[in-house]
Design a protein around this motif. Structure first.
Motif, PDB file in Angstrom:
ATOM      1  N   ARG A  34       0.838  -1.204   0.000  1.00  0.00           N
ATOM      2  CA  ARG A  34       0.000   0.000   0.000  1.00  0.00           C
ATOM      3  C   ARG A  34       0.874   1.255   0.000  1.00  0.00           C
ATOM      4  O   ARG A  34       0.619   2.204  -0.743  1.00  0.00           O
ATOM      5  N   ILE A  35       1.914   1.266   0.822  1.00  0.00           N
ATOM      6  CA  ILE A  35       2.832   2.404   0.880  1.00  0.00           C
ATOM      7  C   ILE A  35       3.522   2.604  -0.468  1.00  0.00           C
ATOM      8  O   ILE A  35       3.640   3.736  -0.958  1.00  0.00           O
ATOM      9  N   ALA A  36       3.973   1.516  -1.077  1.00  0.00           N
ATOM     10  CA  ALA A  36       4.635   1.610  -2.384  1.00  0.00           C
ATOM     11  C   ALA A  36       3.681   2.184  -3.429  1.00  0.00           C
ATOM     12  O   ALA A  36       4.073   3.040  -4.241  1.00  0.00           O
ATOM     13  N   ALA A  37       2.447   1.737  -3.408  1.00  0.00           N
ATOM     14  CA  ALA A  37       1.452   2.238  -4.357  1.00  0.00           C
ATOM     15  C   ALA A  37       1.173   3.722  -4.115  1.00  0.00           C
ATOM     16  O   ALA A  37       1.056   4.513  -5.066  1.00  0.00           O
ATOM     17  N   LEU A  38       1.088   4.111  -2.856  1.00  0.00           N
ATOM     18  CA  LEU A  38       0.839   5.515  -2.533  1.00  0.00           C
ATOM     19  C   LEU A  38       2.023   6.392  -2.928  1.00  0.00           C
ATOM     20  O   LEU A  38       1.854   7.505  -3.435  1.00  0.00           O
ATOM     21  N   LYS A  39       3.248   5.902  -2.720  1.00  0.00           N
ATOM     22  CA  LYS A  39       4.433   6.656  -3.127  1.00  0.00           C
ATOM     23  C   LYS A  39       4.468   6.835  -4.645  1.00  0.00           C
ATOM     24  O   LYS A  39       4.821   7.914  -5.142  1.00  0.00           O
ATOM     25  N   ALA A  40       4.094   5.788  -5.371  1.00  0.00           N
ATOM     26  CA  ALA A  40       4.036   5.884  -6.835  1.00  0.00           C
ATOM     27  C   ALA A  40       2.983   6.908  -7.258  1.00  0.00           C
ATOM     28  O   ALA A  40       3.196   7.671  -8.209  1.00  0.00           O
ATOM     29  N   GLU A  41       1.882   6.953  -6.563  1.00  0.00           N
ATOM     30  CA  GLU A  41       0.828   7.924  -6.877  1.00  0.00           C
ATOM     31  C   GLU A  41       1.295   9.341  -6.554  1.00  0.00           C
ATOM     32  O   GLU A  41       0.977  10.279  -7.289  1.00  0.00           O
ATOM     33  N   GLU A  46       3.031  14.593  -8.484  1.00  0.00           N
ATOM     34  CA  GLU A  46       4.068  15.612  -8.570  1.00  0.00           C
ATOM     35  C   GLU A  46       4.433  15.898 -10.026  1.00  0.00           C
ATOM     36  O   GLU A  46       4.689  17.055 -10.392  1.00  0.00           O
ATOM     37  N   GLY A  47       4.449  14.866 -10.845  1.00  0.00           N
ATOM     38  CA  GLY A  47       4.709  15.052 -12.274  1.00  0.00           C
ATOM     39  C   GLY A  47       3.620  15.884 -12.928  1.00  0.00           C
ATOM     40  O   GLY A  47       3.904  16.763 -13.756  1.00  0.00           O
ATOM     41  N   LYS A  48       2.391  15.636 -12.563  1.00  0.00           N
ATOM     42  CA  LYS A  48       1.266  16.409 -13.103  1.00  0.00           C
ATOM     43  C   LYS A  48       1.342  17.862 -12.650  1.00  0.00           C
ATOM     44  O   LYS A  48       1.084  18.783 -13.437  1.00  0.00           O
ATOM     45  N   ILE A  49       1.709  18.080 -11.396  1.00  0.00           N
ATOM     46  CA  ILE A  49       1.866  19.444 -10.883  1.00  0.00           C
ATOM     47  C   ILE A  49       2.967  20.170 -11.656  1.00  0.00           C
ATOM     48  O   ILE A  49       2.801  21.333 -12.058  1.00  0.00           O
ATOM     49  N   ALA A  50       4.092  19.510 -11.872  1.00  0.00           N
ATOM     50  CA  ALA A  50       5.209  20.119 -12.600  1.00  0.00           C
ATOM     51  C   ALA A  50       4.786  20.468 -14.024  1.00  0.00           C
ATOM     52  O   ALA A  50       5.079  21.563 -14.516  1.00  0.00           O
ATOM     53  N   PHE A  51       4.083  19.558 -14.668  1.00  0.00           N
ATOM     54  CA  PHE A  51       3.606  19.808 -16.026  1.00  0.00           C
ATOM     55  C   PHE A  51       2.641  20.986 -16.054  1.00  0.00           C
ATOM     56  O   PHE A  51       2.751  21.879 -16.898  1.00  0.00           O
ATOM     57  N   ALA A  52       1.695  21.001 -15.118  1.00  0.00           N
ATOM     58  CA  ALA A  52       0.701  22.073 -15.071  1.00  0.00           C
ATOM     59  C   ALA A  52       1.363  23.415 -14.782  1.00  0.00           C
ATOM     60  O   ALA A  52       0.990  24.440 -15.368  1.00  0.00           O
ATOM     61  N   SER A  53       2.341  23.425 -13.897  1.00  0.00           N
ATOM     62  CA  SER A  53       3.053  24.665 -13.569  1.00  0.00           C
ATOM     63  C   SER A  53       3.817  25.197 -14.776  1.00  0.00           C
ATOM     64  O   SER A  53       3.792  26.401 -15.061  1.00  0.00           O
TER      65      SER A  53
END
Length: 65
Positions: A34-41, A46-53
């Motif tokens: 669960r932690i690994a999946a959450l870290k991947a999410e 963060e990638g989406k935020i960087a792209f949007a910014s």
């Protein structure tokens, strides 16, 4: 800003459901998965935020007053 300000507003939102789940019955392996999946999410978000910014910066530069 309160931490609750970032929580989803809809009751059927998957994040809302996730944070309300009882994790007491999960095994260590299940929790680690669960932690690994959450870290991947988090990385995906963060990638989406960087792209949007970046997209916003380009738009702002294009339409600069």
């Amino acid at each position: 800003m309160e931490i609750d300000d970032n929580l989803p507003l809809r009751r059927d939102d998957p994040l809302n459901t996730l944070v309300k789940q009882d994790i007491d019955s999960l095994s260590v392996a299940e929790l680690e998965f669960r932690i690994a999946a959450l870290k991947a999410e988090i990385v995906r978000c963060e990638g989406k935020i960087a792209f949007a910014s970046k997209h916003r910066s380009v738009a702002d530069a294009l339409f600069k007053k």
